[in-house]
Scaffold this active site. Structure first.
Site, mmCIF file in Angstrom:
data_model
loop_
_atom_site.group_PDB
_atom_site.id
_atom_site.type_symbol
_atom_site.label_atom_id
_atom_site.label_comp_id
_atom_site.label_asym_id
_atom_site.label_seq_id
_atom_site.Cartn_x
_atom_site.Cartn_y
_atom_site.Cartn_z
ATOM 1 N N ASP A 93 133.336 50.414 34.425
ATOM 2 C CA ASP A 93 134.795 50.313 34.437
ATOM 3 C C ASP A 93 135.405 50.709 33.095
ATOM 4 O O ASP A 93 136.298 51.566 33.017
ATOM 5 C CB ASP A 93 135.174 48.875 34.807
ATOM 6 C CG ASP A 93 136.664 48.648 34.941
ATOM 7 O OD1 ASP A 93 137.404 48.984 34.001
ATOM 8 O OD2 ASP A 93 137.095 48.102 35.963
ATOM 9 N N LEU A 146 139.284 48.323 37.992
ATOM 10 C CA LEU A 146 138.640 49.417 38.714
ATOM 11 C C LEU A 146 137.418 48.897 39.454
ATOM 12 O O LEU A 146 137.179 49.245 40.614
ATOM 13 C CB LEU A 146 138.250 50.542 37.755
ATOM 14 C CG LEU A 146 139.344 51.100 36.860
ATOM 15 C CD1 LEU A 146 138.804 52.274 36.042
ATOM 16 C CD2 LEU A 146 140.565 51.523 37.675
ATOM 17 N N ASP A 147 136.626 48.074 38.779
ATOM 18 C CA ASP A 147 135.454 47.476 39.407
ATOM 19 C C ASP A 147 135.847 46.646 40.624
ATOM 20 O O ASP A 147 135.315 46.823 41.724
ATOM 21 C CB ASP A 147 134.715 46.579 38.412
ATOM 22 C CG ASP A 147 133.639 47.320 37.631
ATOM 23 O OD1 ASP A 147 133.092 48.300 38.147
ATOM 24 O OD2 ASP A 147 133.344 46.904 36.504
ATOM 25 N N HIS A 148 136.742 45.715 40.410
ATOM 26 C CA HIS A 148 137.057 44.770 41.475
ATOM 27 C C HIS A 148 137.751 45.456 42.652
ATOM 28 O O HIS A 148 137.396 45.212 43.817
ATOM 29 C CB HIS A 148 137.913 43.633 40.924
ATOM 30 C CG HIS A 148 137.153 42.690 40.043
ATOM 31 N ND1 HIS A 148 136.419 41.636 40.519
ATOM 32 C CD2 HIS A 148 136.999 42.666 38.695
ATOM 33 C CE1 HIS A 148 135.846 40.982 39.529
ATOM 34 N NE2 HIS A 148 136.189 41.589 38.400
ATOM 35 N N GLY A 176 135.298 47.368 44.580
ATOM 36 C CA GLY A 176 134.458 46.459 45.350
ATOM 37 C C GLY A 176 135.116 46.015 46.643
ATOM 38 O O GLY A 176 134.478 46.005 47.712
#
Length: 439
Positions: free
Chosen positions: A314, A345-347, A350
């Site tokens: 991220d 961005l990661d979450h 996901g």
């Protein structure tokens, strides 16, 4: 204020979709900043809820702004026996280059070794002296070639005009590949009976599979013994899942994984493109051998373009795509790059992965299994392209809970969704690597 309709990206898989719950419980803005991070967060969670509603028919799930804020900032709230675990290593930071700035990542030992291989040192103070005499492009190329992770700071315009940025822009947020005609029994209640093989790492993929576990799926995560997950990362994203460490280089282990695949419903992968191919776990090989499987694939920079094979997290993608420049500002009398208030961005990716998995499970009941692909860089594009929002930010009271785990007493944020007004429970993260390689 309106919310981004990220559920629309599910359309190619399931046809016309609703946009999740009609309203969000709580305010629209709580993180100050130039980009609509709240919209990305709420939109991605609502996309996952929309897919769940379509798959199961259940209408009782809702989205809580305070819980979304807590889930996206989960690392801030995690305590293990009252202690705050270290999430970012000293090398995971900005460094000055000869012509600007570069972001490095050193949370994992093999990435630190790559920096040592290139520069002969791995202490932050020594790297400060060495990197300031090299251009950002030289640094990111040398580190990438050695198996490490780095990205020079760009503006959004510079990134979008580059071949790598144009390749990412040409892909949708969720890209789909559909299987041949076929049918499978519907799932439920919730995701009860759905088996998910989790071949992901760090935050994005594990966040998506954590949500699937929260909604009732049986999730088994497999990690390699030579590159174990950071324990705090496991405790943050491993709720409700079983964890096993297994060497895919062992023929007996691969045979057991093949048995798992035969009985699984979903496989989620999150490694660099091509990294799983030698074990027969790449997307095409999985679809060919197991046409019943739903496959969801995550990478950093997409399928096409000169950066398609690059590693990235991220914070690194924020640097490359220009988000770090957008959040830059004066610090101590000089300009410095910045970062998003959370690793959004990661979450968001996901939750997009979880939404894609559920959308493909729904499609599988009618037309056969398929696959989906997401990338952190494409999520960055979504965020950069969201319209600006106005209005005052409001403080939120994040809901936390305590959970007894094999690794100690955990204080942590609850998940992002409610059922009939009550937070949907998160399971307990098991002891890392202690599960059996079986359903």
């Amino acid at each position: 204020m309106s919310l981004p309709r990220l559920a629309e990206w599910l359309g190619p898989a399931v046809g016309t979709v609703d946009d999740g719950p009609d309203a969000v419980d709580g305010p629209r803005r709580w993180w100050a900043g130039p980009l609509d991070v709240e919209g990305l967060a709420l939109g991605s969670v609502r996309a996952a809820v929309s897919a769940f509603r379509l798959l199961t028919g259940e209408r009782g799930l809702a989205v809580s702004a305070a819980q979304v804020a807590g889930a996206f900032g989960s690392q801030e709230y995690l305590r293990v026996d009252g202690r705050t675990p270290q999430m970012f290593a000293p090398l995971s930071r900005w460094f000055r280059a000869a012509d600007g700035w570069v972001r490095l990542h050193g949370n994992y030992p093999h990435h630190v070794l790559a920096l040592r291989e290139v520069y002969g040192v791995s202490e932050p103070e020594e790297l400060v002296r060495i990197l300031r005499d090299r251009t950002a492009a030289e640094i990111e190329s040398a580190v990438d070639a050695a198996g490490g992770i780095a990205a020079g700071l760009r503006t959004p315009g510079d990134w979008l005009s580059s071949p790598a940025g144009q390749a990412v822009a040409a892909e949708p947020w969720i890209s789909w590949r559909f299987g041949a005609s076929g049918s499978s029994p519907p799932v439920g209640p919730g995701l009860s009976g759905v088996r998910v093989l989790d071949l992901t790492r760090v935050i994005a993929g594990p966040t998506g599979t954590r949500l699937l576990a929260q909604l009732g799926a049986d999730v088994l995560r497999v990690d390699p013994p030579h590159r174990p997950e950071i324990l705090a990362q496991h405790l943050d994203t491993g709720a409700g899942k079983r964890s096993v460490v297994a060497d895919l280089g062992d023929p007996g282990t691969r045979s057991r994984v093949e048995d798992l695949l035969g009985a699984a419903d979903v496989v989620v992968t999150g490694y660099r493109p091509g990294a799983l191919d030698r074990w027969g776990l790449g997307e095409e090989a999985l679809r060919e051998r197991h046409p019943h499987l739903v496959v969801v694939v995550l990478d950093a920079y997409g399928r096409q373009g000169p950066w398609a094979g690059r590693r990235g997290f991220d914070s690194i993608v924020q640097a490359a795509t220009g988000i770090g420049h957008v959040y830059g500002g004066e610090v101590g009398g000089s300009w410095r790059p910045g970062a998003l208030p959370v690793q959004a961005l990661d979450h968001a990716t996901g939750y997009g992965m979880a939404a894609a998995a559920m959308a493909l499970l729904l499609r599988r009941t009618r037309d056969g299994a398929g696959s989906a692909h997401l990338s952190l860089a494409r999520t960055a594009h979504v965020l950069l392209q969201l319209p600006p929002v106005s209005g005052a930010t409001r403080q939120l009271s994040v809901t936390t809970q305590q959970t007894h785990s094999p690794h100690g007493l955990l204080d942590h944020a609850v998940g992002p969704i409610t059922r009939d007004g009550v937070p949907v429970p998160l399971g307990v993260p098991g002891r890392y690597g202690a599960a059996d390689l079986s359903w």
